[in-house]
Design an enzyme around this catalytic site. Structure first.
Site, PDB file in Angstrom:
ATOM      1  CB  THR A   1      -0.738  -0.078   1.262  1.00 11.82           C
ATOM      2  OG1 THR A   1      -1.576  -1.268   1.342  1.00 11.82           O
ATOM      3  CG2 THR A   1      -1.583   1.337   1.395  1.00 11.82           C
TER       4      THR A   1
ATOM      5  NE  ARG B   1      -7.940  -8.328   3.191  1.00 11.01           N
ATOM      6  CZ  ARG B   1      -7.033  -7.298   3.255  1.00 11.01           C
ATOM      7  NH1 ARG B   1      -6.802  -6.706   1.960  1.00 11.01           N
ATOM      8  NH2 ARG B   1      -6.316  -7.356   4.012  1.00 11.01           N
ATOM      9  CB  VAL B   2     -12.875  -4.266   2.515  1.00 12.77           C
ATOM     10  CG1 VAL B   2     -12.494  -2.836   3.240  1.00 12.77           C
ATOM     11  CG2 VAL B   2     -13.661  -4.074   1.507  1.00 12.77           C
ATOM     12  N   GLY B   3      -9.508  -4.456   3.345  1.00 16.72           N
ATOM     13  CA  GLY B   3      -8.454  -4.503   4.393  1.00 16.72           C
ATOM     14  C   GLY B   3      -8.520  -3.444   5.277  1.00 16.72           C
ATOM     15  CG  ASP B   4      -4.954  -1.866   6.787  1.00 18.86           C
ATOM     16  OD1 ASP B   4      -4.858  -2.413   5.715  1.00 18.86           O
ATOM     17  OD2 ASP B   4      -3.912  -0.960   7.111  1.00 18.86           O
TER      18      ASP B   4
ATOM     19  CB  THR C   1       1.885  -0.374   4.824  1.00 13.93           C
ATOM     20  OG1 THR C   1       2.102  -1.193   3.688  1.00 13.93           O
ATOM     21  CG2 THR C   1       3.185  -0.296   5.571  1.00 13.93           C
ATOM     22  N   GLY C   2       0.812  -3.179   5.453  1.00 11.27           N
ATOM     23  CA  GLY C   2       0.701  -4.581   5.798  1.00 11.27           C
ATOM     24  C   GLY C   2      -0.354  -5.266   6.179  1.00 11.27           C
TER      25      GLY C   2
ATOM     26  N   GLY D   1      -3.603  -6.264   6.650  1.00 15.83           N
ATOM     27  CA  GLY D   1      -4.710  -5.385   7.187  1.00 15.83           C
ATOM     28  C   GLY D   1      -5.569  -5.809   8.424  1.00 15.83           C
TER      29      GLY D   1
END
Ligand code: ASP
Length: 323
Positions: A185, A213-216, A236-237, A239
């Site tokens: 990201t 899927r949705v991350g942070d 970053t990383g 999520g």
């Protein structure tokens, strides 16, 4: 009288020895706030910072700087975790997440957005043109099209080949490769000449993720948080681990308590470790910038770096790590 004096002395000493005071001493504040300044995650942050600096060095608004900065990464087909050229999910769909925040605390976000190259600009439109903060999926796409964005195929031949190679191995969707430099990201924080801090965060998320899927990254407080009175932070990383601790908001609140940016990031990583038993198998990095223009970062695994641009130039800085 004497005992009152002793009591006052004791009070003064305990103030001097308090963690807040010691931490403030550890990183002396600059004589005057450093402005303008921009920081962003990973090596692709260098060209993104250059684009942001164009705006900042001409007296532009930090919101334009962070949007223009990360748009460069979104358009780069060689960056496989952001925008055009991002690796798809396990069904072969490139789905994008992004958010943006200004100095007033206004924010906009899109998630699970397909077919639009610049999710960060759609997120800005959500912030500026709607009463809402977050639009997802088909609704986000319809909104983008209505705003004049054009639909494009974001799956490059290279990303498609990588997806097919992954399918051939028939692996279950897993966690991201740890420290895939230039494959993460982009999150950016900037302060302009007027002292306005803004932030942006944009990603295609974890490669081969489950569809939907949705991350942070598009979640305000997880992937990004800006409070103009205190500072901003981004992540970053992996999520899922960041969402669990509202990571970026936590870093900002730690700075509010008096911690320097790097120390606030370190304490957030410690919190993350305490809440994620799988921490040794993932990478997470936090990056923070306070109101005075002091910056810092910290990560789980060695290898996370960030780009810093101020009047002295644009350069990479390695973050310290827990492991
Ligand atoms: N944080 C992003 C996500 O989990 C991915 C990344 O930073 O590489 O979607």
């Amino acid at each position: 009288m004497t005992s009152r004096r002793n009591f006052l002395k004791l009070g003064a000493w305990s103030t001097l020895l308090s963690g807040t005071f010691l931490k403030a001493c550890a990183q002396p504040a600059p004589a005057a706030p450093v402005r303008p300044i921009v920081v962003s995650t990973w090596k692709h942050g260098l060209p993104a910072n250059d684009a942001a600096w164009e705006v900042l060095s001409h007296g532009g608004h930090a919101l334009d700087a962070v949007e223009f900065g990360v748009r460069l990464t979104e358009a780069d087909p060689k960056v496989n975790t952001v925008g055009y050229g991002g690796f798809p999910d396990r069904e072969g769909h490139v789905t994008l997440d992004a958010c943006i925040m200004n100095e007033q605390g206004d924010c906009g976000s899109v998630a699970f957005l397909e077919g639009i190259k610049h999710p960060i600009s759609v997120a800005r439109k959500v912030m500026e043109e709607t009463p809402h903060i977050m639009l997802v999926g088909q609704g986000a796409k319809e909104f983008a099209l209505a705003q004049g964005f054009k639909e494009e195929n974001l799956l490059t031949p290279e990303a498609e080949a990588a997806w097919k190679a992954w399918l051939a191995k028939n692996e279950a969707p897993g966690k991201q490769e740890i420290n895939a430099e230039n494959h993460d990201t982009i999150s950016m924080l900037a302060i302009d000449r007027e002292g306005r801090m803004c932030g942006a965060c944009t990603t295609s998320g974890a490669a081969w993720k489950l569809h939907g899927r949705v991350g942070d990254s598009p979640i305000i407080g997880a992937g990004l948080y800006v409070d103009n009175e205190v500072g901003g932070a981004c992540a970053t990383g992996w999520g899922e681990a960041v969402i669990r601790i509202c990571g970026s908001h936590l870093v900002v609140e730690l700075m509010r308590q008096g911690h320097a940016p790097a120390e606030a990031c370190r304490l957030a990583v410690e919190r993350l470790v305490s809440r994620n038993p799988d921490y040794a198998e993932i990478q997470v990095g936090f990056l923070a910038l306070n109101k005075q223009g002091q910056y810092g970062a910290y990560c789980l695994q060695p290898g996370f770096d960030f780009a810093l641009c101020d009047a002295s130039g644009n350069r990479m800085i390695q973050a310290a790590s827990k492991l």
